[in-house]
Design an enzyme around this catalytic site. Structure first.
Site, PDB file in Angstrom:
ATOM      1  N   ALA A  63       8.256  39.258  27.749  1.00 12.34           N
ATOM      2  CA  ALA A  63       7.368  38.117  27.876  1.00 12.34           C
ATOM      3  C   ALA A  63       7.056  37.870  29.339  1.00 12.34           C
ATOM      4  O   ALA A  63       7.652  38.502  30.217  1.00 12.34           O
ATOM      5  CB  ALA A  63       8.020  36.868  27.283  1.00 12.34           C
ATOM      6  N   MET A  64       6.128  36.959  29.584  1.00  7.21           N
ATOM      7  CA  MET A  64       5.682  36.708  30.958  1.00  7.21           C
ATOM      8  C   MET A  64       5.443  35.219  31.191  1.00  7.21           C
ATOM      9  O   MET A  64       4.791  34.558  30.397  1.00  7.21           O
ATOM     10  CB  MET A  64       4.407  37.528  31.216  1.00  7.21           C
ATOM     11  CG  MET A  64       3.796  37.313  32.577  1.00  7.21           C
ATOM     12  SD  MET A  64       4.899  37.899  33.904  1.00  7.21           S
ATOM     13  CE  MET A  64       4.421  36.777  35.211  1.00  7.21           C
ATOM     14  N   GLU A  65       5.950  34.765  32.334  1.00 10.63           N
ATOM     15  CA  GLU A  65       6.030  33.330  32.622  1.00 10.63           C
ATOM     16  C   GLU A  65       4.780  32.734  33.261  1.00 10.63           C
ATOM     17  O   GLU A  65       4.882  31.734  33.980  1.00 10.63           O
ATOM     18  CB  GLU A  65       7.227  33.096  33.550  1.00 10.63           C
ATOM     19  CG  GLU A  65       7.060  33.624  34.992  1.00 10.63           C
ATOM     20  CD  GLU A  65       7.679  34.987  35.257  1.00 10.63           C
ATOM     21  OE1 GLU A  65       7.867  35.751  34.290  1.00 10.63           O
ATOM     22  OE2 GLU A  65       7.951  35.297  36.431  1.00 10.63           O
ATOM     23  N   ASN A  66       3.593  33.277  33.040  1.00 10.80           N
ATOM     24  CA  ASN A  66       2.370  32.740  33.645  1.00 10.80           C
ATOM     25  C   ASN A  66       2.352  31.210  33.576  1.00 10.80           C
ATOM     26  O   ASN A  66       2.688  30.629  32.547  1.00 10.80           O
ATOM     27  CB  ASN A  66       1.143  33.254  32.890  1.00 10.80           C
ATOM     28  CG  ASN A  66       1.244  34.712  32.568  1.00 10.80           C
ATOM     29  OD1 ASN A  66       1.319  35.537  33.459  1.00 10.80           O
ATOM     30  ND2 ASN A  66       1.278  35.034  31.286  1.00 10.80           N
TER      31      ASN A  66
ATOM     32  N   GLU B 222      11.621  32.356  30.134  1.00  6.91           N
ATOM     33  CA  GLU B 222      10.249  32.188  30.650  1.00  6.91           C
ATOM     34  C   GLU B 222      10.002  30.729  31.019  1.00  6.91           C
ATOM     35  O   GLU B 222       9.365  30.430  32.026  1.00  6.91           O
ATOM     36  CB  GLU B 222       9.214  32.665  29.634  1.00  6.91           C
ATOM     37  CG  GLU B 222       9.390  34.097  29.136  1.00  6.91           C
ATOM     38  CD  GLU B 222       9.609  35.132  30.220  1.00  6.91           C
ATOM     39  OE1 GLU B 222       9.152  34.929  31.359  1.00  6.91           O
ATOM     40  OE2 GLU B 222      10.269  36.152  29.925  1.00  6.91           O
TER      41      GLU B 222
ATOM     42  N   HIS C 207      11.539  29.852  34.328  1.00  8.84           N
ATOM     43  CA  HIS C 207      10.789  30.377  35.468  1.00  8.84           C
ATOM     44  C   HIS C 207       9.829  29.325  36.039  1.00  8.84           C
ATOM     45  O   HIS C 207       9.405  29.443  37.185  1.00  8.84           O
ATOM     46  CB  HIS C 207       9.956  31.590  35.048  1.00  8.84           C
ATOM     47  CG  HIS C 207      10.630  32.914  35.263  1.00  8.84           C
ATOM     48  ND1 HIS C 207      11.307  33.239  36.417  1.00  8.84           N
ATOM     49  CD2 HIS C 207      10.693  34.022  34.465  1.00  8.84           C
ATOM     50  CE1 HIS C 207      11.766  34.484  36.317  1.00  8.84           C
ATOM     51  NE2 HIS C 207      11.423  34.982  35.148  1.00  8.84           N
TER      52      HIS C 207
ATOM     53  N   GLU D  57      14.390  36.454  39.386  1.00  9.71           N
ATOM     54  CA  GLU D  57      14.898  37.034  38.146  1.00  9.71           C
ATOM     55  C   GLU D  57      16.409  36.853  37.982  1.00  9.71           C
ATOM     56  O   GLU D  57      16.877  36.487  36.904  1.00  9.71           O
ATOM     57  CB  GLU D  57      14.498  38.506  38.039  1.00  9.71           C
ATOM     58  CG  GLU D  57      12.982  38.737  37.924  1.00  9.71           C
ATOM     59  CD  GLU D  57      12.322  37.984  36.778  1.00  9.71           C
ATOM     60  OE1 GLU D  57      13.026  37.468  35.889  1.00  9.71           O
ATOM     61  OE2 GLU D  57      11.068  37.898  36.778  1.00  9.71           O
TER      62      GLU D  57
END
Ligand code: B3K
Ligand code: ZN
Length: 850
Positions: A256-259, A292, A295, A314
């Protein structure tokens, strides 16, 4: 593939950006093969920079127009970006570019997945969207307009306006380009809300495609709310926008990505229902959602100055998600799980050709450094720091970190300075954990004389690529002492090992005590601590430290495996009796008992042999593991059915830790029972299962004994509509195949109509399972190596990131016999010799070949 030779980038060469960005306005006109991106970027010279050279990153873009302060310009464009003359004063750069999301199979930048537009910009994907200073120390406020013939159009921040076929978003928090995100699709939302501690009413959404996925969002939403609450309570961090969106995407290179405000998730990392997801899936989803979300403060509000500082966000965020899972599900079991991951994957990385410091000094392709070392060893460093300064000082230091660095692109030096300022502690030696690669070995020796017990701890870190000499590290060694009845004589204390060798004395003891060393796995080190089977059995039965109780059992098991491999001896009864006692101890929670009952992996045994100076033979290791499993099953024969029955969970399925623990133990027991009953109990469990945990465990138990001929096709027929469950079907057949069959089973699955290498989850299901089937991957014929090499060569032009990640399966090649080495090396060389190999894979294969 760029036309230039891959360039190595060094931490020591960092220079501040020549220009900073105050604001960015982007307009997207979405079209599958011809998306237009119109940008308006307000630049100003950076007073702290040495240079005034203007360079914007840009790759695979078709530049249509560019202007500066409204005047058309003709910039100098290369395959990696553009340059032009600019004023030595603030100015506005505008450009229009065209990109092709449909052709973007690398899943980096703006791409399409099942008709949906989505983005992945970390680490350097934004440069595939438009021309920009794509580096994390350039932070700006983004306003985005998305135009497209789709009902849902999302970007970062808060929504400001929308109409038919368009939507506008504004993110008030300055951010680096890697946190940019955009989604366009025919999506539906599972909605909820959260009121923050400071009274902000936040709309929460999980966006999915209409259909079955809609029923798989509830758990993720609960996990999100729990994470938001936890971060407020434990770290004093509240959410800072009016909306938090999560979107599930099928084709995604990682979890997943924390945009900012728009997290994008691999569907496997967010979607779950009792029928389709296992207990392990639920726990992983909870942890990734938390990760996420966390973050937002550790990564987004405070980001990294450059990619060498990746562990700043991270390592800390992994540490935070580990604390969260511990709070949600129990700390002892979580610590064991984390140590298992670290030892299996990070120690392996750290001992081979890919070893690198938690903060690397150089890289060619940064995507190759999203590693277990940066993440998990990075988290261990935070844990050690917390143990060394204590909980209160840790909290003080974190408060100072958020206060001092909010809005910054920070460094590891900034991070450590906060601890020094908050505690007065000099962390110069501790900082070596960031720069020195390799797993330290700590040797434990002891003597007892006239009531004085002397513990001698010595440390040694082996050489790693580019680092021949290592200095002693500061290693916190938590330990205690037990007497021969198992009573604790000295409660846990933390010894600080700072020199190559140090002694610690304990006075006034009647007899030589039994040391329990490295409690709670207080440092990511390998212990060389010979203890007798009786001593290990005593720790397994009585240690007050749960981690070391488990670890004593594991050491016993490893000793037994090595002895069996050496001369076929029967397993030591101290081990079998110790296991039996733990299994029958109803005061111990089932999840813990399940872990004690799990043998070290075959990979672990291989590493233990290497550590002892031997060459591992994966085939013999697999045979020995199987033999020991049968011994255990026979020894526990009378107890197993009772425990199996006692672990029955009644009522509707819930993925809570207690129920999951019972299922874990029940299914461990089931696997043992099936070695003796020909799969009778497993067949019955399969037929009766009403949740995926029970169904898949029964199927695995059957496949492992060469049964399941009816269940396997029935499973596929039942779940063919569900891609996440079908990933399990693909993977299970390979991971449960006998060593002789694993490669051919995998090869056959690649001809299945549902196999596609464009979907990373499906590719990993087959080939990740092949790697995990150690004896199968290392079958003496070399078929496993050849098959993986063939497919990596095919995958590289389509998806370099996933190829580069999967090639790590070969990183242990130097530890094997000459015949296997030749075969593995040959497979690697064949990949290396492939024309136009990506920069990602070129770097990895070069490093692995060494
Ligand atoms: N930060 C992302 C990882 C990006 C990987 C880029 N190749 C997910 C995470 O760690 O939370
Ligand atoms: Zn992360």
């Amino acid at each position: 593939m760029s036309n230039h030779a891959p360039q190595t980038i060094y931490l020591k060469d960092y220079t501040a950006p020549a220009f900073l960005v105050d604001s960015v306005h982007l307009t997207f006109k979405l079209a599958p093969t011809t998306t237009r991106v119109i940008s308006r970027i307000a630049f100003r010279p950076n007073p702290d920079a040495q240079s005034r050279d203007f360079f914007l990153h840009g790759e695979k873009l078709r530049l249509i127009t560019a202007t500066i302060d409204g005047q058309a310009i003709t910039p100098d464009v290369t395959a990696s970006g553009l340059t032009c003359l600019v004023p030595d004063a603030p100015f506005v750069f505008e450009a229009e570019v065209e990109i092709n999301p449909e052709a973007n199979t690398a899943l980096d930048g703006l791409y399409m997945s099942n008709g949906m537009y989505c983005t992945q910009c970390e680490a350097e994907g934004f440069r595939k969207i438009t021309y920009y200073p794509d580096r994390p120390d350039v932070m700006a406020v983004f306003t985005v307009r998305v135009e497209g013939d789709l009902p849902v159009l999302l970007s970062n921040g808060n929504p400001i306006a929308k109409g038919d076929g368009w939507a506008e978003w504004h993110d008030p928090w300055p951010k680096p380009a890697y946190l940019f995100a955009l989604v366009g699709g025919d999506l539906v939302n599972h909605a909820d809300q959260f009121i923050t501690v400071d009274g902000r009413d936040v709309a929460l959404n999980i966006w999915v495609r209409p259909g079955d996925d809609e029923k798989k969002c509830a758990f993720g939403m609960g996990a999100l709310k729990a994470s938001m609450k936890w971060d407020e309570e434990v770290y004093g961090r509240a959410y800072d926008l009016d909306i938090f969106n999560i979107v599930a995407v099928d084709d995604f290179n990682m979890g997943a990505m924390e945009n900012k405000g728009l997290n994008i998730f691999n569907s496997s990392a967010v979607l779950a229902s009792p029928e389709t997801a296992t207990d392990a899936n639920f726990e992983r989803i909870e942890a990734i959602i938390a990760h996420e979300y966390f973050h937002n403060w550790t990564g987004n509000r405070i980001t990294c100055r450059d990619w060498f500082q990746l562990c700043l966000k991270e390592g800390l965020t992994v540490f935070r998600d580990q604390q969260f899972t511990g709070d949600m599900r129990g700390h002892a079991v979580k610590r064991i799980d984390d140590a298992l991951v670290l030892r299996a994957h990070q120690f392996r990385e750290d001992s081979g050709p890919l070893a690198h410091p938690v903060r690397p000094a150089s890289f060619v392709e940064i995507n190759n450094f999203y590693t277990v070392t940066v993440y998990e060893k990075g988290a261990e460093i935070i844990g050690m720091l917390k143990r060394l300064v204590g909980d209160n000082s840790y909290q003080k230091a974190l408060d100072l970190y958020f206060e001092r660095h909010d809005g910054d692109a920070a460094t590891i030096e900034d991070w450590l300075q906060v601890f020094t300022d908050a505690t007065g502690r000099d962390l110069t030696q501790f900082a070596l954990w960031y720069s020195q690669a390799g797993t330290p070995r700590v040797t434990v020796r002891d003597t007892f004389n006239d009531g004085t017990y002397t513990l001698t701890l010595s440390q040694d870190t082996p050489l790693t690529p580019g680092q021949p000499d290592k200095a002693p590290m500061l290693i916190p060694v938590a330990m205690g002492l037990l007497d021969h009845t198992g009573k604790e004589l000295v409660a846990t204390q933390v010894l600080e090992l700072t020199q190559a060798s140090q002694t610690f004395t304990f006075e006034g003891l009647e007899n030589k005590p039994i040391p329990s060393v490295l409690r709670d796995f207080s440092a990511p080190v390998i212990l060389d601590h010979p203890q007798t089977a009786a001593e290990r059995a005593l720790l397994l039965a009585h240690d007050t430290d749960r981690f070391n109780r488990w670890d004593a059992g594991r050491n016993l098991a490893q000793d037994v495996l090595l002895a069996m491999l050496h001369d076929d001896t029967a397993p030591d009864s101290a081990f079998l009796d110790g296991l039996a006692a733990v299994l029958r101890d109803d005061d111990l929670d089932p999840a813990f008992r399940a872990l004690v009952l799990t043998l070290p992996s075959q990979e672990d045994t291989a590493q233990a042999l290497v550590d002892a100076g031997h060459t591992p033979d994966p085939t013999a290791i697999a045979r020995t593991h199987e033999a020991l499993t049968v011994h255990i099953a026979q020894h526990l024969q009378d107890t197993l059915p009772r425990i199996y029955a006692a672990m029955t969970v009644t009522g509707a399925y819930t993925p809570d830790a207690i129920s999951a623990g019972k299922r874990a133990l029940g299914n461990r027991v089931l696997a043992l029972m099936s070695k003796l009953d020909g799969g009778k109990q497993a067949t019955q469990q399969y037929a009766q299962a009403d949740n995926m945990t029970q169904q898949i465990a029964a199927l695995a138990a059957l496949l492992k004994i060469g049964k399941g001929a009816d269940e396997l096709p029935a499973f596929a027929a039942q779940w063919q509509h569900d891609r996440l469950v079908m990933d399990k079907w693909f993977g299970l057949q390979v991971s449960c195949a006998s060593p002789d069959d694993a490669a051919s089973v995998a090869a056959k699955l690649t001809t299945h109509p549902a196999f596609t290498m464009k979907n990373p989850n499906r590719f990993r299901a087959v080939f990740g399972a092949l790697k995990a089937n150690t004896a199968g991957f290392h079958a003496p014929t070399g078929a496993g190596y050849d098959l993986l090499a063939d497919w990596l060569i095919k995958l590289d032009p389509i998806n370099p990131q996933t190829t580069a990640r999967m090639i790590t399966s070969f990183d242990t090649w130097k530890r094997y016999d000459a015949d296997r080495q030749v075969k593995m090396r040959g497979a690697l060389q064949r990949i290396a010799d492939t024309p136009n190999l990506s920069r990602d894979t070129t770097e990895m294969v070069t490093r692995i070949l060494g």
